[in-house]
Write a protein that holds these residues in place. Sequence first.
Motif, PDB file in Angstrom:
ATOM      1  N   LEU A   1       0.825  -1.210   0.000  1.00  0.00           N
ATOM      2  CA  LEU A   1       0.000   0.000   0.000  1.00  0.00           C
ATOM      3  C   LEU A   1       0.861   1.264   0.000  1.00  0.00           C
ATOM      4  N   GLN A   2       1.972   1.241   0.711  1.00  0.00           N
ATOM      5  CA  GLN A   2       2.878   2.392   0.703  1.00  0.00           C
ATOM      6  C   GLN A   2       3.499   2.589  -0.673  1.00  0.00           C
ATOM      7  N   GLU A   3       3.843   1.494  -1.353  1.00  0.00           N
ATOM      8  CA  GLU A   3       4.349   1.589  -2.721  1.00  0.00           C
ATOM      9  C   GLU A   3       3.291   2.164  -3.651  1.00  0.00           C
ATOM     10  N   TYR A   4       2.051   1.723  -3.481  1.00  0.00           N
ATOM     11  CA  TYR A   4       0.957   2.217  -4.315  1.00  0.00           C
ATOM     12  C   TYR A   4       0.712   3.710  -4.058  1.00  0.00           C
ATOM     13  N   GLN A   5       0.788   4.127  -2.801  1.00  0.00           N
ATOM     14  CA  GLN A   5       0.640   5.548  -2.479  1.00  0.00           C
ATOM     15  C   GLN A   5       1.742   6.364  -3.156  1.00  0.00           C
ATOM     16  N   ALA A   6       2.972   5.879  -3.107  1.00  0.00           N
ATOM     17  CA  ALA A   6       4.087   6.581  -3.762  1.00  0.00           C
ATOM     18  C   ALA A   6       3.859   6.656  -5.265  1.00  0.00           C
ATOM     19  N   TYR A   7       3.325   5.597  -5.843  1.00  0.00           N
ATOM     20  CA  TYR A   7       3.014   5.580  -7.279  1.00  0.00           C
ATOM     21  C   TYR A   7       1.955   6.637  -7.614  1.00  0.00           C
ATOM     22  N   LEU A   8       0.930   6.745  -6.783  1.00  0.00           N
ATOM     23  CA  LEU A   8      -0.127   7.724  -7.030  1.00  0.00           C
ATOM     24  C   LEU A   8       0.397   9.157  -6.956  1.00  0.00           C
ATOM     25  N   LEU A   9       1.394   9.390  -6.118  1.00  0.00           N
ATOM     26  CA  LEU A   9       1.905  10.747  -5.903  1.00  0.00           C
ATOM     27  C   LEU A   9       3.118  11.101  -6.755  1.00  0.00           C
ATOM     28  N   GLN A  10       3.647  10.154  -7.525  1.00  0.00           N
ATOM     29  CA  GLN A  10       4.906  10.401  -8.215  1.00  0.00           C
ATOM     30  C   GLN A  10       4.831  11.483  -9.286  1.00  0.00           C
ATOM     31  N   ASN A  11       3.719  11.678  -9.944  1.00  0.00           N
ATOM     32  CA  ASN A  11       3.624  12.670 -11.012  1.00  0.00           C
ATOM     33  C   ASN A  11       2.858  13.911 -10.596  1.00  0.00           C
ATOM     34  N   THR A  12       2.661  14.123  -9.303  1.00  0.00           N
ATOM     35  CA  THR A  12       1.936  15.306  -8.853  1.00  0.00           C
ATOM     36  C   THR A  12       2.919  16.409  -8.534  1.00  0.00           C
ATOM     37  N   THR A  13       2.594  17.599  -8.997  1.00  0.00           N
ATOM     38  CA  THR A  13       3.448  18.737  -8.696  1.00  0.00           C
ATOM     39  C   THR A  13       2.806  19.658  -7.674  1.00  0.00           C
ATOM     40  N   HIS A  14       1.489  19.754  -7.694  1.00  0.00           N
ATOM     41  CA  HIS A  14       0.776  20.620  -6.747  1.00  0.00           C
ATOM     42  C   HIS A  14      -0.410  19.860  -6.178  1.00  0.00           C
ATOM     43  N   LEU A  15      -0.480  19.805  -4.879  1.00  0.00           N
ATOM     44  CA  LEU A  15      -1.630  19.202  -4.215  1.00  0.00           C
ATOM     45  C   LEU A  15      -2.415  20.309  -3.538  1.00  0.00           C
ATOM     46  N   TYR A  16      -3.734  20.307  -3.724  1.00  0.00           N
ATOM     47  CA  TYR A  16      -4.565  21.321  -3.083  1.00  0.00           C
ATOM     48  C   TYR A  16      -4.823  20.991  -1.625  1.00  0.00           C
ATOM     49  N   THR A  17      -4.597  19.751  -1.266  1.00  0.00           N
ATOM     50  CA  THR A  17      -4.701  19.336   0.131  1.00  0.00           C
ATOM     51  C   THR A  17      -3.462  18.503   0.429  1.00  0.00           C
ATOM     52  N   ASN A  18      -3.490  17.736   1.483  1.00  0.00           N
ATOM     53  CA  ASN A  18      -2.328  16.898   1.795  1.00  0.00           C
ATOM     54  C   ASN A  18      -2.406  15.564   1.050  1.00  0.00           C
ATOM     55  N   SER A  19      -1.320  14.809   1.079  1.00  0.00           N
ATOM     56  CA  SER A  19      -1.257  13.561   0.319  1.00  0.00           C
ATOM     57  C   SER A  19      -2.252  12.535   0.827  1.00  0.00           C
ATOM     58  N   GLU A  20      -2.579  12.556   2.134  1.00  0.00           N
ATOM     59  CA  GLU A  20      -3.545  11.597   2.675  1.00  0.00           C
ATOM     60  C   GLU A  20      -4.925  11.836   2.073  1.00  0.00           C
ATOM     61  N   ALA A  21      -5.306  13.097   1.933  1.00  0.00           N
ATOM     62  CA  ALA A  21      -6.620  13.401   1.378  1.00  0.00           C
ATOM     63  C   ALA A  21      -6.693  13.063  -0.107  1.00  0.00           C
TER      64      ALA A  21
END
Length: 112
Positions: free
Chosen positions: A86-106
Amino acid sequence: KAVKGLVTTCPSDCLRKALYGLFEDGPVSVEPGHRCCTHCHRTCKCAGEACETPFPPSESFMNIVKLPTRYREVDPEDSDLVRELLQEYQAYLLQNTTHLYTNSEACTGFSD
């Protein structure tokens, strides 16, 4: 920026003022509070100590369907493996994001 400010302001202030403030100068809350927004309805004291006006059915938490909770035993090795994947999957989801309007958990639904 406006949406980010709205998200951080709304839980503790009038939702109507926050939303209308994006489009007009000096919006005001509606009185009595139970006619304004969800936040003002929760804090309304039109009947003295508390408001007796019920929430509209569309905003009621009574409409939430509660399913029975199911459990199963999981050994520690499997638990660690699932956590790691699940941590690997979370990192995969966030790898191409440059700006988050909220935090990574949300944004991902995962938290530590």
